[in-house]
Design an enzyme around this catalytic site. Structure first.
Site, mmCIF file in Angstrom:
data_model
loop_
_atom_site.group_PDB
_atom_site.id
_atom_site.type_symbol
_atom_site.label_atom_id
_atom_site.label_comp_id
_atom_site.label_asym_id
_atom_site.label_seq_id
_atom_site.Cartn_x
_atom_site.Cartn_y
_atom_site.Cartn_z
ATOM 1 N N ASN A 7 0.069 16.418 -0.114
ATOM 2 C CA ASN A 7 1.150 15.682 0.543
ATOM 3 C C ASN A 7 2.184 16.724 0.941
ATOM 4 O O ASN A 7 2.940 17.214 0.106
ATOM 5 C CB ASN A 7 1.734 14.666 -0.440
ATOM 6 C CG ASN A 7 2.824 13.821 0.190
ATOM 7 O OD1 ASN A 7 3.229 14.066 1.327
ATOM 8 N ND2 ASN A 7 3.308 12.839 -0.543
ATOM 9 N N ARG A 91 -2.244 13.452 3.166
ATOM 10 C CA ARG A 91 -1.408 12.301 3.506
ATOM 11 C C ARG A 91 -0.706 12.583 4.846
ATOM 12 O O ARG A 91 -0.046 13.599 5.006
ATOM 13 C CB ARG A 91 -0.357 12.090 2.421
ATOM 14 C CG ARG A 91 0.549 10.950 2.789
ATOM 15 C CD ARG A 91 1.728 10.872 1.876
ATOM 16 N NE ARG A 91 2.553 9.763 2.294
ATOM 17 C CZ ARG A 91 3.842 9.676 2.049
ATOM 18 N NH1 ARG A 91 4.449 10.621 1.399
ATOM 19 N NH2 ARG A 91 4.522 8.639 2.471
ATOM 20 N N HIS A 180 4.155 3.223 3.884
ATOM 21 C CA HIS A 180 3.675 2.990 2.512
ATOM 22 C C HIS A 180 2.320 2.283 2.528
ATOM 23 O O HIS A 180 1.957 1.607 1.560
ATOM 24 C CB HIS A 180 4.644 2.086 1.698
ATOM 25 C CG HIS A 180 5.996 2.664 1.441
ATOM 26 N ND1 HIS A 180 7.137 1.908 1.516
ATOM 27 C CD2 HIS A 180 6.374 3.912 1.076
ATOM 28 C CE1 HIS A 180 8.196 2.672 1.225
ATOM 29 N NE2 HIS A 180 7.745 3.891 0.957
ATOM 30 N N ARG A 241 18.832 4.090 2.651
ATOM 31 C CA ARG A 241 18.637 3.541 4.011
ATOM 32 C C ARG A 241 19.160 2.113 4.102
ATOM 33 O O ARG A 241 18.980 1.329 3.170
ATOM 34 C CB ARG A 241 17.159 3.565 4.382
ATOM 35 C CG ARG A 241 16.655 4.950 4.725
ATOM 36 C CD ARG A 241 15.157 4.945 4.984
ATOM 37 N NE ARG A 241 14.504 5.918 4.137
ATOM 38 C CZ ARG A 241 13.225 5.887 3.800
ATOM 39 N NH1 ARG A 241 12.441 4.926 4.242
ATOM 40 N NH2 ARG A 241 12.727 6.818 3.022
ATOM 41 N N GLU A 385 -0.757 6.418 -5.126
ATOM 42 C CA GLU A 385 -1.121 6.789 -3.751
ATOM 43 C C GLU A 385 -2.111 7.947 -3.723
ATOM 44 O O GLU A 385 -2.993 7.990 -2.870
ATOM 45 C CB GLU A 385 0.142 7.110 -2.950
ATOM 46 C CG GLU A 385 0.970 5.850 -2.723
ATOM 47 C CD GLU A 385 2.330 6.097 -2.098
ATOM 48 O OE1 GLU A 385 2.397 6.148 -0.868
ATOM 49 O OE2 GLU A 385 3.309 6.228 -2.846
#
Ligand code: AMP
Length: 398
Positions: A7, A91, A180, A241, A385
């Protein structure tokens, strides 16, 4: 077969080596400050001692070289040589409309990922650097791209189109993509397993509540809607956010504060959400939860707004699927905070949900946290993940 999961960010690189057969973690680690003074590699073989080494890394190729050296090293290595790494899973944040599934990386695939750079200018170029570095050092090893957006590509048009001139979709592909995806896919499948039901026979809502947060509606094994949009800024109130807001706010604030659109967008990404609502106190839900219990006004309003927004999405997605069998919580906050799950579920009386307080207090395992009488199930499913990326990679290269 051992799968190396990468990643790659602009100055960091996380990695895990996973045995695809047993699905056990073999080793994991992190390279930080790549290309910046003071770069460091952290490496931890499963069950072994964590090693932290400050060492120069001028670029991502240097970083991957150090990762491979650590994995094959004499002292704390976990494989004899690179032949014992069967494949690499990368990823990738944005696959646009080009990728509805993971894919084996070829020159054409790299070009197609590059063509999505506009949609994720901070992430995709960094992901591509990781691919190039691995290809340089392991030219014979198959590599797979696993996209954050792919799982959501099954959304119907009415869910992914925005109410703006259609030509913007035609010309620039402005639409909802969602993120996601690897987590939503993994968690929804695990949920079916936990329920002992057929994945294709279920209506599930997955709440991925971490520093970034998103909700998805998964009907009959396919994503039919999700809260993040063209970018990961839309949807829930997140750590920093804003999530959903009236787009006119941007111009309004630009004028009032004499700031540029870029500056306001920067604030919406980095200074808003839980951090912003709490008056700059913290983006970490743990800090806010502690303050909530002290009745701090800023923490009460922030946690209430956060839980309310999640509950609103659950209501919308229940309507979109004409029902829901299970609501699933995952990621840092969703997995660990019984407090926030309870606050959200307090809105869901119409679904006949009754939480089991004892089960809601358990952490770190897949669990149904409702009582047997509950009409709708509520599940906690720790996301993984990296394992999901390893599974996808193995499925394509075995
Ligand atoms: P993630 O992005 O999935 O790593 O989630 C990170 C966020 O999860 C952190 O910012 C925390 O706010 C939250 N989190 C982690 N552990 C807990 C906990 N025990 N209680 C409440 N929130 C937590």
């Amino acid at each position: 077969m051992n799968i190396l999961v990468i990643n790659c960010g602009s100055s960091s690189l996380k990695f895990q080596l996973i045995d695809a057969h047993s699905e056990q973690l073999i080793a994991k680690g992190l390279c930080e400050r790549i290309g910046i003074e003071g770069s460091q590699i952290t490496y931890a073989p499963a069950g072994g001692k964590k090693l932290e080494t400050v060492t120069p890394m001028k670029d991502h190729t240097d970083a991957i070289r150090l990762v491979l050296d650590a994995l094959t090293g004499k002292e704390s290595g976990v494989v004899k040589n690179l032949d014992e790494i069967g494949a690499v899973g990368h990823r990738i944040v944005h696959g646009g409309e080009s990728f509805a599934a993971s894919t084996v990386i070829t020159d054409e695939v790299i070009e197609a990922i590059e063509s999505c750079n506009d949609l994720a200018p901070l992430h995709n170029p960094a992901n591509l650097i990781g691919i190039e570095a691995c290809r340089k050092l392991m030219p014979e090893t198959p590599m797979v791209a696993v996209f954050d957006t792919a799982f959501h590509q099954t959304m119907p048009e009415e869910a992914y189109l925005y109410g703006i001139p259609y030509e913007y979709y035609e010309k620039y592909k402005v639409r909802r993509y969602g993120f996601h995806g690897t987590s939503h896919s993994y968690v929804s499948r695990q949920a079916a397993g936990l329920l002992g039901k057929d994945y294709e026979d279920l209506k599930l809502i997955v709440c991925h509540l971490g520093n970034g947060a998103s909700v998805s509606a998964v009907k009959n094994g396919k994503c039919v809607d999700t809260s993040m949009g063209l970018t990961p800024l839309e949807g829930l109130i997140m750590g920093t956010r804003s999530g959903d807001l009236d787009p006119a706010i941007i111009e309004f604030l630009c004028k009032k504060e004499e700031k540029s659109v870029g500056e306001i967008l920067g604030e919406l990404n980095k200074k808003s959400g839980v951090l912003g609502l709490s008056g700059g106190f913290s983006s970490d839900f743990r800090d806010l939860e502690a303050e909530f219990h002290k009745d701090s006004e800023f923490a009460v309003r922030t946690m209430k707004a956060f839980a309310y927004r999640v509950a609103k999405y659950i209501g919308a997605y229940t309507a979109a699927m004409n029902g829901v069998d299970a609501v699933c919580f995952t990621a840092g906050l969703g997995e660990n905070s019984g407090f926030i799950r309870e606050k959200i579920c307090a809105y869901l009386g119409y679904l006949g949900i009754t939480l089991d307080p004892e089960a809601n207090g358990v952490r770190g395992q897949e669990l149904d946290i409702t009582t047997p009488e509950s009409r709708t199930r509520v599940l906690v499913i720790p996301t993984n993940e990296e394992l999901a990326i390893a599974r996808e990679t193995y499925a394509l290269v075995k």
